[in-house]
Structure formats: C-alpha cells, structure tokens
Design a protein around this motif. Structure first.
Motif, PDB file in Angstrom:
ATOM      1  N   GLN A 140       0.814  -1.221   0.000  1.00 53.47           N
ATOM      2  CA  GLN A 140       0.000   0.000   0.000  1.00 53.47           C
ATOM      3  C   GLN A 140       0.849   1.275   0.000  1.00 53.47           C
ATOM      4  O   GLN A 140       0.570   2.200  -0.749  1.00 53.47           O
ATOM      5  N   HIS A 141       1.882   1.333   0.820  1.00 55.99           N
ATOM      6  CA  HIS A 141       2.670   2.557   0.936  1.00 55.99           C
ATOM      7  C   HIS A 141       3.526   2.854  -0.308  1.00 55.99           C
ATOM      8  O   HIS A 141       4.036   3.948  -0.470  1.00 55.99           O
ATOM      9  N   LEU A 142       3.664   1.901  -1.232  1.00 53.09           N
ATOM     10  CA  LEU A 142       4.446   2.109  -2.448  1.00 53.09           C
ATOM     11  C   LEU A 142       3.589   2.370  -3.685  1.00 53.09           C
ATOM     12  O   LEU A 142       4.097   2.770  -4.725  1.00 53.09           O
ATOM     13  N   ARG A 143       2.305   2.185  -3.590  1.00 53.38           N
ATOM     14  CA  ARG A 143       1.416   2.300  -4.760  1.00 53.38           C
ATOM     15  C   ARG A 143       1.433   3.678  -5.405  1.00 53.38           C
ATOM     16  O   ARG A 143       1.278   3.810  -6.603  1.00 53.38           O
ATOM     17  N   TYR A 144       1.616   4.714  -4.622  1.00 53.75           N
ATOM     18  CA  TYR A 144       1.583   6.077  -5.170  1.00 53.75           C
ATOM     19  C   TYR A 144       2.859   6.438  -5.929  1.00 53.75           C
ATOM     20  O   TYR A 144       2.918   7.464  -6.588  1.00 53.75           O
ATOM     21  N   TYR A 145       3.869   5.598  -5.838  1.00 64.01           N
ATOM     22  CA  TYR A 145       5.136   5.867  -6.529  1.00 64.01           C
ATOM     23  C   TYR A 145       5.206   5.201  -7.906  1.00 64.01           C
ATOM     24  O   TYR A 145       6.183   5.377  -8.614  1.00 64.01           O
ATOM     25  N   ILE A 146       4.194   4.466  -8.244  1.00 59.26           N
ATOM     26  CA  ILE A 146       4.200   3.758  -9.530  1.00 59.26           C
ATOM     27  C   ILE A 146       3.813   4.727 -10.641  1.00 59.26           C
ATOM     28  O   ILE A 146       2.816   5.437 -10.557  1.00 59.26           O
ATOM     29  N   ASP A 147       4.612   4.732 -11.677  1.00 60.49           N
ATOM     30  CA  ASP A 147       4.381   5.587 -12.844  1.00 60.49           C
ATOM     31  C   ASP A 147       3.518   4.809 -13.842  1.00 60.49           C
ATOM     32  O   ASP A 147       4.024   4.026 -14.646  1.00 60.49           O
ATOM     33  N   ALA A 148       2.203   5.030 -13.787  1.00 59.85           N
ATOM     34  CA  ALA A 148       1.257   4.280 -14.626  1.00 59.85           C
ATOM     35  C   ALA A 148       1.497   4.546 -16.113  1.00 59.85           C
ATOM     36  O   ALA A 148       1.331   3.651 -16.939  1.00 59.85           O
ATOM     37  N   GLU A 149       1.905   5.769 -16.448  1.00 60.45           N
ATOM     38  CA  GLU A 149       2.153   6.097 -17.856  1.00 60.45           C
ATOM     39  C   GLU A 149       3.317   5.284 -18.419  1.00 60.45           C
ATOM     40  O   GLU A 149       3.214   4.687 -19.495  1.00 60.45           O
ATOM     41  N   SER A 150       4.413   5.228 -17.693  1.00 58.23           N
ATOM     42  CA  SER A 150       5.576   4.447 -18.142  1.00 58.23           C
ATOM     43  C   SER A 150       5.247   2.954 -18.164  1.00 58.23           C
ATOM     44  O   SER A 150       5.660   2.234 -19.071  1.00 58.23           O
ATOM     45  N   TYR A 151       4.508   2.514 -17.156  1.00 55.41           N
ATOM     46  CA  TYR A 151       4.113   1.108 -17.096  1.00 55.41           C
ATOM     47  C   TYR A 151       3.257   0.739 -18.308  1.00 55.41           C
ATOM     48  O   TYR A 151       3.493  -0.277 -18.965  1.00 55.41           O
TER      49      TYR A 151
END
Length: 171
Positions: A140-151
């Motif tokens: 949960q604490h890492l979800r906001y660091y994921i770059d959805a655009e790059s992914y």
C-alpha cells in the motif's frame, strides 16, 4: 456481422456473352441453402455450372472464394464469424492482415481492445494495474510511486502488439 454477398452467374451464360446472375447474401446461409438459392436463381438451365463472378466479404475470406468454387473452409470460417461482434470482426480482419494465421480461438485469446478504449499510455497502465489486480501485489505505501504512464507504455512495447489501432497480446 458484415454482410457477405456473392454474385452468381453460370459458365453457360458467360460463354454466350452474358454475365446475367444475381447477388446472393450468404451471411446467414449454410452451404446447402446457398446452393439451393443458386439452383433456384438459374432454374432455367438444365445442369447449371455456377460461376462466382464477384463477392463482398471481409478480406480474410477472399482466399476461399474463386470464380469456379468456394472452399469448404469458407463455410467453417463463416460459421465461426457468427459468434463474433461486428467490432471483433474488424479487429480479426486487422489481426489476419498483420500476419497472424486465421484462428478464431487464438484471436480471442490475443485480442485485447481498440486503442481508443485507452487513449493514453497512462489510461492503459492504470487499467492494467487496477482492474487486473496488478496493483494489489504492491504494498500500500508504495502504490503512489508507480508511474502508470511508463508502465502502460512499456507493456504496449513488450507484452502487446498494436496494428491499425487494435491491441493484441503477445502470447
């Protein structure tokens, strides 16, 4: 399903200088029903030898129709097409045109969507992360660091193939 029509004349009429015949809509006909319609259309000839002078159908069916006959595979494929939505038939046409073999089951496994469904790499990435449960594997604490655009962009490059706006999985 897209309408499939074949213009049916006879060799006798053609050899006499006429292309008289008619269009037969085979979209919902079986092979036997189609041949019965051809017989009815040319009932004045004793033993008509049918000539298929023109046809309108999805491009991937063109190879199964010729002036002198219709391959039995045509009827099998046409039956499978009736199970598909119109939008899927357009995608199937692109699928075959892009070099994949015609196989409805394989197409269904590989077809993902039209690019307009996810108009940005970000939208595609967010969908893959959220809807398919990928995000739940991340703490949960890492979800906001994921770059959805790059992914999303990376997935479209590595795991999917885009052809004429349709996205297919690289199985």
């Amino acid at each position: 399903m897209e309408t499939i029509k074949i213009y049916v004349g006879t060799y006798y009429k053609y050899n006499c200088g006429s292309i008289a015949g008619d269009w037969v809509d085979v979209t919902n006909l079986t092979k036997e029903e189609f041949l019965d319609m051809c017989e009815t259309l040319h009932h004045l000839e004793k033993d008509p030898e049918f000539m298929f002078q023109d046809w309108e159908c999805p491009n991937f069916l063109n190879d199964y129709i010729s002036e002198s006959g219709i391959d039995s595979k045509f009827w099998e494929i046409k039956e499978q097409l009736q199970e598909l939505e119109d939008s899927e038939i357009e995608a199937l046409n692109c699928y075959v045109k892009s070099g994949f073999d015609f196989d409805v089951n394989e197409f269904r496994e590989r077809y993902f969507c039209h690019i307009e469904d996810y108009n940005t790499n970000r939208a595609f990435g967010e969908y893959m992360l959220e809807e398919l449960g990928e995000l739940e594997q991340v703490p949960q604490h890492l979800r906001y660091y994921i770059d959805a655009e790059s992914y999303g962009r990376d997935l479209l490059i590595s795991d999917f193939t885009e052809f004429e706006g349709y996205i297919f999985r690289n199985c």
